[in-house]
Design a protein around this motif. Structure first.
Motif, PDB file in Angstrom:
ATOM      1  N   GLU A  51      -3.476  -1.779   9.887  1.00 41.19           N
ATOM      2  CA  GLU A  51      -3.196  -1.537   8.212  1.00 41.19           C
ATOM      3  C   GLU A  51      -4.657  -0.951   7.776  1.00 41.19           C
ATOM      4  OE1 GLU A  51      -1.699  -4.791   5.649  1.00 41.19           O
ATOM      5  OE2 GLU A  51      -3.991  -4.924   5.364  1.00 41.19           O
ATOM      6  N   HIS A  52      -4.245   0.405   7.057  1.00 40.97           N
ATOM      7  CA  HIS A  52      -5.513   1.096   6.520  1.00 40.97           C
ATOM      8  C   HIS A  52      -5.277   1.000   5.096  1.00 40.97           C
ATOM      9  CE1 HIS A  52      -7.701   4.870   6.010  1.00 40.97           C
ATOM     10  NE2 HIS A  52      -6.711   5.152   4.903  1.00 40.97           N
ATOM     11  N   GLN A  53      -6.396   1.173   4.383  1.00 39.47           N
ATOM     12  CA  GLN A  53      -6.199   1.462   2.853  1.00 39.47           C
ATOM     13  C   GLN A  53      -7.629   2.235   2.605  1.00 39.47           C
ATOM     14  OE1 GLN A  53      -6.546  -2.348   0.878  1.00 39.47           O
ATOM     15  NE2 GLN A  53      -4.669  -3.156   1.807  1.00 39.47           N
ATOM     16  N   SER A  54      -7.502   3.171   1.424  1.00 39.28           N
ATOM     17  CA  SER A  54      -8.559   4.134   1.285  1.00 39.28           C
ATOM     18  C   SER A  54      -7.724   4.908   0.115  1.00 39.28           C
ATOM     19  CB  SER A  54      -8.710   5.100   2.334  1.00 39.28           C
ATOM     20  OG  SER A  54      -7.679   6.048   2.640  1.00 39.28           O
ATOM     21  N   VAL A  55      -9.070   5.521  -0.413  1.00 40.06           N
ATOM     22  CA  VAL A  55      -8.766   6.444  -1.534  1.00 40.06           C
ATOM     23  C   VAL A  55      -9.010   8.169  -1.022  1.00 40.06           C
ATOM     24  CG1 VAL A  55      -9.700   7.366  -3.997  1.00 40.06           C
ATOM     25  CG2 VAL A  55      -9.621   4.885  -3.665  1.00 40.06           C
ATOM     26  N   GLN A  56      -7.963   8.882  -1.414  1.00 40.37           N
ATOM     27  CA  GLN A  56      -7.953  10.158  -0.795  1.00 40.37           C
ATOM     28  C   GLN A  56      -7.889  11.229  -1.964  1.00 40.37           C
ATOM     29  OE1 GLN A  56      -8.217  10.807   2.513  1.00 40.37           O
ATOM     30  NE2 GLN A  56      -8.524   8.476   2.760  1.00 40.37           N
ATOM     31  N   ILE A  57      -8.317  12.223  -1.816  1.00 37.92           N
ATOM     32  CA  ILE A  57      -8.340  13.139  -3.019  1.00 37.92           C
ATOM     33  C   ILE A  57      -7.263  14.305  -2.637  1.00 37.92           C
ATOM     34  CG2 ILE A  57      -9.703  15.150  -4.145  1.00 37.92           C
ATOM     35  CD1 ILE A  57     -10.778  12.383  -4.490  1.00 37.92           C
ATOM     36  N   GLU A  58      -6.276  14.365  -3.539  1.00 40.85           N
ATOM     37  CA  GLU A  58      -5.040  15.159  -3.338  1.00 40.85           C
ATOM     38  C   GLU A  58      -4.899  15.904  -4.524  1.00 40.85           C
ATOM     39  OE1 GLU A  58      -0.798  14.791  -1.289  1.00 40.85           O
ATOM     40  OE2 GLU A  58      -1.242  13.149  -2.661  1.00 40.85           O
ATOM     41  N   SER A  59      -4.786  17.338  -4.305  1.00 34.30           N
ATOM     42  CA  SER A  59      -4.673  18.337  -5.455  1.00 34.30           C
ATOM     43  C   SER A  59      -5.726  17.718  -6.522  1.00 34.30           C
ATOM     44  CB  SER A  59      -3.198  18.218  -6.229  1.00 34.30           C
ATOM     45  OG  SER A  59      -2.479  18.735  -5.200  1.00 34.30           O
ATOM     46  N   GLY A  60      -7.036  17.492  -6.106  1.00 33.82           N
ATOM     47  CA  GLY A  60      -8.161  17.102  -7.107  1.00 33.82           C
ATOM     48  C   GLY A  60      -8.179  15.826  -7.725  1.00 33.82           C
ATOM     49  N   GLN A  61      -7.191  15.131  -7.300  1.00 32.77           N
ATOM     50  CA  GLN A  61      -7.139  13.735  -7.910  1.00 32.77           C
ATOM     51  C   GLN A  61      -7.018  12.638  -7.052  1.00 32.77           C
ATOM     52  OE1 GLN A  61      -6.233  13.431 -11.403  1.00 32.77           O
ATOM     53  NE2 GLN A  61      -6.667  15.537 -11.474  1.00 32.77           N
ATOM     54  N   GLN A  62      -7.730  11.545  -7.330  1.00 32.34           N
ATOM     55  CA  GLN A  62      -7.829  10.399  -6.415  1.00 32.34           C
ATOM     56  C   GLN A  62      -6.540   9.802  -6.191  1.00 32.34           C
ATOM     57  OE1 GLN A  62     -10.911   7.639  -7.896  1.00 32.34           O
ATOM     58  NE2 GLN A  62     -12.444   8.769  -6.920  1.00 32.34           N
ATOM     59  N   ARG A  63      -6.135   9.377  -5.122  1.00 29.94           N
ATOM     60  CA  ARG A  63      -4.860   8.727  -4.747  1.00 29.94           C
ATOM     61  C   ARG A  63      -5.291   7.256  -3.724  1.00 29.94           C
ATOM     62  NH1 ARG A  63       0.495  11.120  -1.586  1.00 29.94           N
ATOM     63  NH2 ARG A  63       1.655   9.104  -1.415  1.00 29.94           N
ATOM     64  N   GLN A  64      -4.720   6.253  -4.292  1.00 26.78           N
ATOM     65  CA  GLN A  64      -4.522   5.034  -3.422  1.00 26.78           C
ATOM     66  C   GLN A  64      -3.830   5.094  -2.380  1.00 26.78           C
ATOM     67  OE1 GLN A  64      -6.800   2.613  -3.591  1.00 26.78           O
ATOM     68  NE2 GLN A  64      -7.594   2.700  -5.810  1.00 26.78           N
ATOM     69  N   VAL A  65      -4.213   5.073  -1.035  1.00 24.34           N
ATOM     70  CA  VAL A  65      -3.389   5.068   0.251  1.00 24.34           C
ATOM     71  C   VAL A  65      -3.537   3.706   0.743  1.00 24.34           C
ATOM     72  CG1 VAL A  65      -3.013   6.252   2.309  1.00 24.34           C
ATOM     73  CG2 VAL A  65      -4.053   7.602   0.244  1.00 24.34           C
ATOM     74  N   ALA A  66      -2.136   3.327   1.117  1.00 26.28           N
ATOM     75  CA  ALA A  66      -2.121   2.004   1.883  1.00 26.28           C
ATOM     76  C   ALA A  66      -0.677   2.207   2.991  1.00 26.28           C
ATOM     77  CB  ALA A  66      -1.903   0.775   1.130  1.00 26.28           C
ATOM     78  N   LEU A  67      -1.098   1.901   4.169  1.00 31.20           N
ATOM     79  CA  LEU A  67       0.009   1.701   5.150  1.00 31.20           C
ATOM     80  C   LEU A  67      -0.385   0.748   6.262  1.00 31.20           C
ATOM     81  CD1 LEU A  67      -1.180   3.837   7.965  1.00 31.20           C
ATOM     82  CD2 LEU A  67      -1.515   5.311   6.285  1.00 31.20           C
ATOM     83  N   GLN A  68       0.905   0.424   6.905  1.00 37.63           N
ATOM     84  CA  GLN A  68       0.835  -0.236   8.245  1.00 37.63           C
ATOM     85  C   GLN A  68       1.584   0.695   9.136  1.00 37.63           C
ATOM     86  OE1 GLN A  68       2.639  -3.994   7.642  1.00 37.63           O
ATOM     87  NE2 GLN A  68       0.897  -4.843   7.150  1.00 37.63           N
ATOM     88  N   LEU A  69       0.757   0.690  10.547  1.00 33.08           N
ATOM     89  CA  LEU A  69       1.182   1.426  11.365  1.00 33.08           C
ATOM     90  C   LEU A  69       1.293   0.837  12.972  1.00 33.08           C
ATOM     91  CD1 LEU A  69       1.823   4.510  12.456  1.00 33.08           C
ATOM     92  CD2 LEU A  69      -0.921   4.456  12.858  1.00 33.08           C
ATOM     93  N   LYS A  70       2.323   0.789  13.394  1.00 34.33           N
ATOM     94  CA  LYS A  70       2.439   0.155  14.654  1.00 34.33           C
ATOM     95  C   LYS A  70       1.651   0.947  15.721  1.00 34.33           C
ATOM     96  CE  LYS A  70       7.283  -1.019  14.172  1.00 34.33           C
ATOM     97  NZ  LYS A  70       8.509  -0.710  14.624  1.00 34.33           N
ATOM     98  N   ALA A  71       1.047   0.141  16.682  1.00 33.79           N
ATOM     99  CA  ALA A  71       0.097   0.902  17.775  1.00 33.79           C
ATOM    100  C   ALA A  71       0.368   0.288  19.048  1.00 33.79           C
ATOM    101  CB  ALA A  71      -1.196   0.770  17.308  1.00 33.79           C
ATOM    102  N   VAL A  72      -0.130   1.087  20.105  1.00 34.21           N
ATOM    103  CA  VAL A  72       0.064   0.382  21.404  1.00 34.21           C
ATOM    104  C   VAL A  72      -1.020   0.870  22.185  1.00 34.21           C
ATOM    105  CG1 VAL A  72       1.733   2.321  22.538  1.00 34.21           C
ATOM    106  CG2 VAL A  72       1.785   0.092  23.422  1.00 34.21           C
ATOM    107  N   GLY A  73      -1.478  -0.207  23.081  1.00 38.01           N
ATOM    108  CA  GLY A  73      -2.559   0.190  24.154  1.00 38.01           C
ATOM    109  C   GLY A  73      -2.050  -0.210  25.540  1.00 38.01           C
ATOM    110  N   PHE A  74      -2.484   0.681  26.713  1.00 38.92           N
ATOM    111  CA  PHE A  74      -1.958   0.455  27.941  1.00 38.92           C
ATOM    112  C   PHE A  74      -3.060   0.476  28.841  1.00 38.92           C
ATOM    113  CE2 PHE A  74       1.769   2.714  26.225  1.00 38.92           C
ATOM    114  CZ  PHE A  74       2.715   2.069  26.897  1.00 38.92           C
TER     115      PHE A  74
END
Length: 115
Positions: A51-74
């Protein structure tokens, strides 16, 4: 002649396409894991959820970003990930591929460090 400084409205040119580039660097929290499993060749595999959460700058504006991502390790990576408690914050590096079921994408973690 020197290049002028880059502004928000003026972005640097996109580098030429390289079909071998598939790298992801993500700071995320380990929020889920499945039991360690093994391939038919006895290679350990660990399926995880980040799970990732951050604030990113897009087109000069702040944007809250939150996502879940499947991952795997071998292999050794799977064993190392399996030892981490849920809630661990990590800096993960790897590549993206289709999930085993063909639905969605999964991060194949090739290295990580604890934060």
């Amino acid at each position: 002649m020197a290049n002028p400084p880059t502004t928000e409205a003026q972005q640097p040119p996109i580098p030429p396409h390289n079909p071998s580039h598939n790298r992801l660097h993500l700071t995320a929290t380990l929020v889920g894991t499945q039991p360690l499993r093994y391939t038919p060749a006895a290679v350990p595999v660990l399926d995880a959820l980040l799970e990732h959460q951050s604030v990113q700058i897009e087109s000069g504006q702040q944007r809250q970003v939150a996502l879940q991502l499947k991952a795997v390790g071998f292999g050794l990576m799977a064993e190392a990930l399996a030892r981490l408690p849920l809630g661990t914050l990590l800096d993960a590096h790897g590549f993206m591929a289709h999930a085993r079921n063909g639905k969605g994408f999964v991060l194949h973690i090739q290295e990580f460090k604890l934060i």
